[in-house]
Design a protein around this motif. Structure first.
Motif, PDB file in Angstrom:
ATOM      1  N   ARG A  60       0.857  -1.187   0.000  1.00 19.27           N
ATOM      2  CA  ARG A  60       0.000   0.000   0.000  1.00 19.27           C
ATOM      3  C   ARG A  60       0.887   1.228   0.000  1.00 19.27           C
ATOM      4  N   ASN A  88      -6.914   7.759  -1.848  1.00 20.50           N
ATOM      5  CA  ASN A  88      -5.533   8.269  -1.956  1.00 20.50           C
ATOM      6  C   ASN A  88      -4.473   7.201  -1.697  1.00 20.50           C
ATOM      7  N   THR A  89      -4.863   5.926  -1.848  1.00 20.53           N
ATOM      8  CA  THR A  89      -3.924   4.825  -1.603  1.00 20.53           C
ATOM      9  C   THR A  89      -3.863   3.919  -2.821  1.00 20.53           C
ATOM     10  N   LEU A  90      -2.641   3.660  -3.292  1.00 24.02           N
ATOM     11  CA  LEU A  90      -2.430   2.703  -4.372  1.00 24.02           C
ATOM     12  C   LEU A  90      -2.199   1.337  -3.729  1.00 24.02           C
ATOM     13  N   LEU A 119      -1.173   9.067  -2.235  1.00 27.09           N
ATOM     14  CA  LEU A 119      -1.043   9.203  -3.689  1.00 27.09           C
ATOM     15  C   LEU A 119      -2.414   9.596  -4.230  1.00 27.09           C
ATOM     16  N   TYR A 163      -1.331   5.575 -13.059  1.00 29.04           N
ATOM     17  CA  TYR A 163      -0.321   4.620 -12.606  1.00 29.04           C
ATOM     18  C   TYR A 163      -0.133   3.468 -13.579  1.00 29.04           C
ATOM     19  N   LYS A 198      -6.519   6.475 -10.874  1.00 29.53           N
ATOM     20  CA  LYS A 198      -5.922   5.163 -11.187  1.00 29.53           C
ATOM     21  C   LYS A 198      -5.227   5.127 -12.550  1.00 29.53           C
ATOM     22  N   PHE A 231      -3.322  -4.036  -9.600  1.00 26.51           N
ATOM     23  CA  PHE A 231      -3.373  -2.902  -8.667  1.00 26.51           C
ATOM     24  C   PHE A 231      -4.714  -2.199  -8.751  1.00 26.51           C
ATOM     25  N   THR A 232      -5.012  -1.472  -7.679  1.00 28.51           N
ATOM     26  CA  THR A 232      -6.224  -0.669  -7.634  1.00 28.51           C
ATOM     27  C   THR A 232      -5.900   0.610  -6.863  1.00 28.51           C
ATOM     28  N   HIS A 233      -6.808   1.579  -6.892  1.00 26.77           N
ATOM     29  CA  HIS A 233      -6.559   2.846  -6.210  1.00 26.77           C
ATOM     30  C   HIS A 233      -7.840   3.307  -5.535  1.00 26.77           C
ATOM     31  N   THR A 267       4.277   6.743 -12.878  1.00 28.14           N
ATOM     32  CA  THR A 267       3.093   7.571 -13.105  1.00 28.14           C
ATOM     33  C   THR A 267       3.321   8.380 -14.369  1.00 28.14           C
ATOM     34  N   ARG A 313       0.322   5.049   0.610  1.00 25.74           N
ATOM     35  CA  ARG A 313      -0.632   6.075   1.012  1.00 25.74           C
ATOM     36  C   ARG A 313      -0.194   7.435   0.495  1.00 25.74           C
TER      37      ARG A 313
END
Length: 203
Positions: free
Chosen positions: A105, A164-166, A109, A116, A113, A159-161, A131, A107
């Motif tokens: 994770r 504000n967390t990737l 960011l 990225y 989505k 991945f997911t977003h 990015t 945080r």
């Protein structure tokens, strides 16, 4: 297949266990003097944290390096911490696994989505986050795959977003799932001290 070699190292390590606050804490001391400390949720068997420590060049005890779990904050004096406080808006990179996946994770960011991309660099044995707006770049390895000498698989990465967390997920290969299952059986055989019976070496 090289899977047994890491399992054998774990088996050969001097281990102590402590049960405290719903967690099983295991401390490993390896032949080369390296130490590893892990915490598992007693009910689920889920790995909560893993830290490493080795002797420094003078033979003294080094600092714990966090591999899985919340990053440890440096212990600073009250005044000092006010002067050198890291910006709370900086991205915070941490690993937090699930039973079936390795998961990271990042945080703070805030970008959407589609900004990225996360890819596998097979030759360098790492994953890379990029990015399109050039605001964030990060390379990270998966030590578990290195220890079991397994190749990286781009198909296992996703991945997911949100908030504000990737969130980056890498599905654990079957070899690691099997090895973890074996290890859990062995860890349960270690007689664990309860928190009142003394302290674990990891403290």
């Amino acid at each position: 297949m090289a899977v047994p070699s890491w399992l054998e190292r774990l088996r050969a390590a001097d281990k102590t266990a402590l049960v405290q606050d719903g967690k099983r804490k295991i401390h490993y001391l390896f032949e080369d003097g390296k130490e590893m400390a892990e915490e598992y949720d007693i009910k689920t068997g889920q790995l909560i944290s893993r830290k490493w420590r080795e002797k420094n060049t003078l033979g003294g005890t080094g600092k714990w390096q966090v591999e899985v779990g919340e990053p440890t904050l440096p212990l600073l004096g009250a005044l000092e911490s006010e002067l050198i406080t890291e910006s709370s808006s900086n991205p915070i990179f941490m690993r937090k696994d699930t039973l079936s996946s390795f998961q990271w994770r990042i945080r703070n960011l805030p970008y959407p989505k589609e900004v990225y991309s996360v890819s596998v660099e097979e030759e360098q044995r790492c994953c890379v986050i990029r990015t399109t707006n050039k605001k964030y770049y990060k390379k990270f390895s998966i030590p578990d795959l290195d220890r079991y000498r397994l190749p990286l698989d781009a198909a296992a990465l996703s991945f997911t977003h949100a908030n504000n967390t990737l969130i980056i997920t890498y599905r654990k290969p079957k070899e690691i799932l099997a090895a973890e299952e074996q290890l859990q059986k062995e860890l349960k055989k270690i007689k664990a001290a309860n928190s009142g019976d003394g302290d674990c070496k990891t403290q």
